[in-house]
Design a protein around this motif. Sequence first.
Motif, mmCIF file in Angstrom:
data_model
loop_
_atom_site.group_PDB
_atom_site.id
_atom_site.type_symbol
_atom_site.label_atom_id
_atom_site.label_comp_id
_atom_site.label_asym_id
_atom_site.label_seq_id
_atom_site.Cartn_x
_atom_site.Cartn_y
_atom_site.Cartn_z
ATOM 1 N N ALA A 54 0.817 -1.217 0.000
ATOM 2 C CA ALA A 54 0.000 0.000 0.000
ATOM 3 C C ALA A 54 0.849 1.265 0.000
ATOM 4 N N PHE A 55 2.024 1.192 0.618
ATOM 5 C CA PHE A 55 2.870 2.386 0.734
ATOM 6 C C PHE A 55 4.137 2.297 -0.129
ATOM 7 N N LYS A 56 4.121 1.430 -1.136
ATOM 8 C CA LYS A 56 5.357 1.166 -1.880
ATOM 9 C C LYS A 56 5.864 2.364 -2.670
ATOM 10 N N ASN A 57 5.005 3.341 -2.956
ATOM 11 C CA ASN A 57 5.432 4.499 -3.741
ATOM 12 C C ASN A 57 5.706 5.737 -2.883
ATOM 13 N N THR A 58 5.798 5.557 -1.579
ATOM 14 C CA THR A 58 6.061 6.683 -0.680
ATOM 15 C C THR A 58 7.440 7.265 -0.961
ATOM 16 N N LYS A 59 7.499 8.568 -1.144
ATOM 17 C CA LYS A 59 8.754 9.246 -1.470
ATOM 18 C C LYS A 59 9.408 9.816 -0.216
ATOM 19 N N GLY A 60 10.698 10.091 -0.324
ATOM 20 C CA GLY A 60 11.412 10.788 0.736
ATOM 21 C C GLY A 60 11.867 9.927 1.888
ATOM 22 N N MET A 61 11.752 8.605 1.748
ATOM 23 C CA MET A 61 12.154 7.699 2.827
ATOM 24 C C MET A 61 12.968 6.548 2.262
ATOM 25 N N ASP A 62 13.834 5.995 3.094
ATOM 26 C CA ASP A 62 14.539 4.766 2.765
ATOM 27 C C ASP A 62 13.597 3.624 3.146
ATOM 28 N N LEU A 63 12.745 3.225 2.197
ATOM 29 C CA LEU A 63 11.704 2.244 2.514
ATOM 30 C C LEU A 63 12.256 0.878 2.921
ATOM 31 N N PRO A 64 13.285 0.349 2.240
ATOM 32 C CA PRO A 64 13.822 -0.943 2.708
ATOM 33 C C PRO A 64 14.296 -0.878 4.153
ATOM 34 N N GLN A 65 14.975 0.211 4.532
ATOM 35 C CA GLN A 65 15.436 0.358 5.907
ATOM 36 C C GLN A 65 14.252 0.485 6.862
ATOM 37 N N PHE A 66 13.257 1.286 6.463
ATOM 38 C CA PHE A 66 12.094 1.507 7.301
ATOM 39 C C PHE A 66 11.350 0.210 7.580
ATOM 40 N N TRP A 67 11.102 -0.581 6.542
ATOM 41 C CA TRP A 67 10.343 -1.812 6.740
ATOM 42 C C TRP A 67 11.164 -2.871 7.469
ATOM 43 N N ARG A 68 12.477 -2.876 7.244
ATOM 44 C CA ARG A 68 13.325 -3.800 8.005
ATOM 45 C C ARG A 68 13.254 -3.463 9.488
ATOM 46 N N TYR A 69 13.274 -2.177 9.803
ATOM 47 C CA TYR A 69 13.141 -1.726 11.192
ATOM 48 C C TYR A 69 11.796 -2.166 11.780
ATOM 49 N N ASN A 70 10.717 -1.998 11.028
ATOM 50 C CA ASN A 70 9.401 -2.419 11.519
ATOM 51 C C ASN A 70 9.338 -3.923 11.730
#
Length: 290
Positions: free
Chosen positions: A93-109
């Motif tokens: 759902a949030f795969k196109n969110t800009k301005g964030m390191d998404l792989p790092q963010f989801w790994r953290y979660n």
Amino acid sequence: MELHGLVDQPGKLPTVPKVVQQLIASFNSEDVSAADIARQIAADPALSAKLLRLANSAFFHVSRTVGTVDDALRMLGFVMVRNLVLGNGMVAAFKNTKGMDLPQFWRYNLYTACAARWLAMHAGIHGEDNGDAVFTIGMMHGIGQLQLHAVAASEVAPLDKQVNVLDASRADREKERWGFHYADVSAELARIWNFPDALAAALRDVPEPLGTGKLDRAAGWVHLGAWAARVDVLKLDDEAARASYPAQVARKLEVEPDWMPLLVGHAQDKAEHAMPAMKELSAGLDAMLE
């Protein structure tokens, strides 16, 4: 920027897959049918394949191959199957969110969810602390950060330059600037999606589980799990990790520090009580983030 303005229109909300919507609805259903949920998941071949891959991962230590969605429900339980599908759905759902390191963010979660679950199961109170339910909160606790970046990127960008979105001080900095923080947004999304009130309240309390004067135990486990995840993902040195350890929350939860070796000087006699390393603890679940 106002909290309500981040979620006040359908166009501002992420598109959640239908099966995820149905699973969200199951939180408030007392007569949810596992067979119905299995059919809904099985109707999506890609999702079914992902679920079976996750179910057969090292994380679950299953005694035999999980070959069908029905097998997954029987062997892992409804709550954990729901967790896996919800987690996968939120990433999409949030795969196109800009301005964030998404792989790092989801790994953290993911690390937060796994650590919180381990803590609740190994140090929690039997019958009161549900590890799989805590995992749900851990996986979802940061979605407000994604919503902030998706809807209010220009307002968030200056703060991003000052402090990492995963930093322990982030919630306080956001509240100073806007009067609310990412966890308030997470809770608001949970409310709109009709999650149970207790889950929404726990999401709101994760940054400060003792903020109301009474400990929210689920939020407390996730708060501790988030600390452990942050240490790993942000590669904090031992001094910084120990300095940021939420000791007051840990004491309220009656958690001895030997769950994390760096807190007890790597004492060999404490190793048997320690949580496994994050990569080992979450082994195989990284497929959820693909």
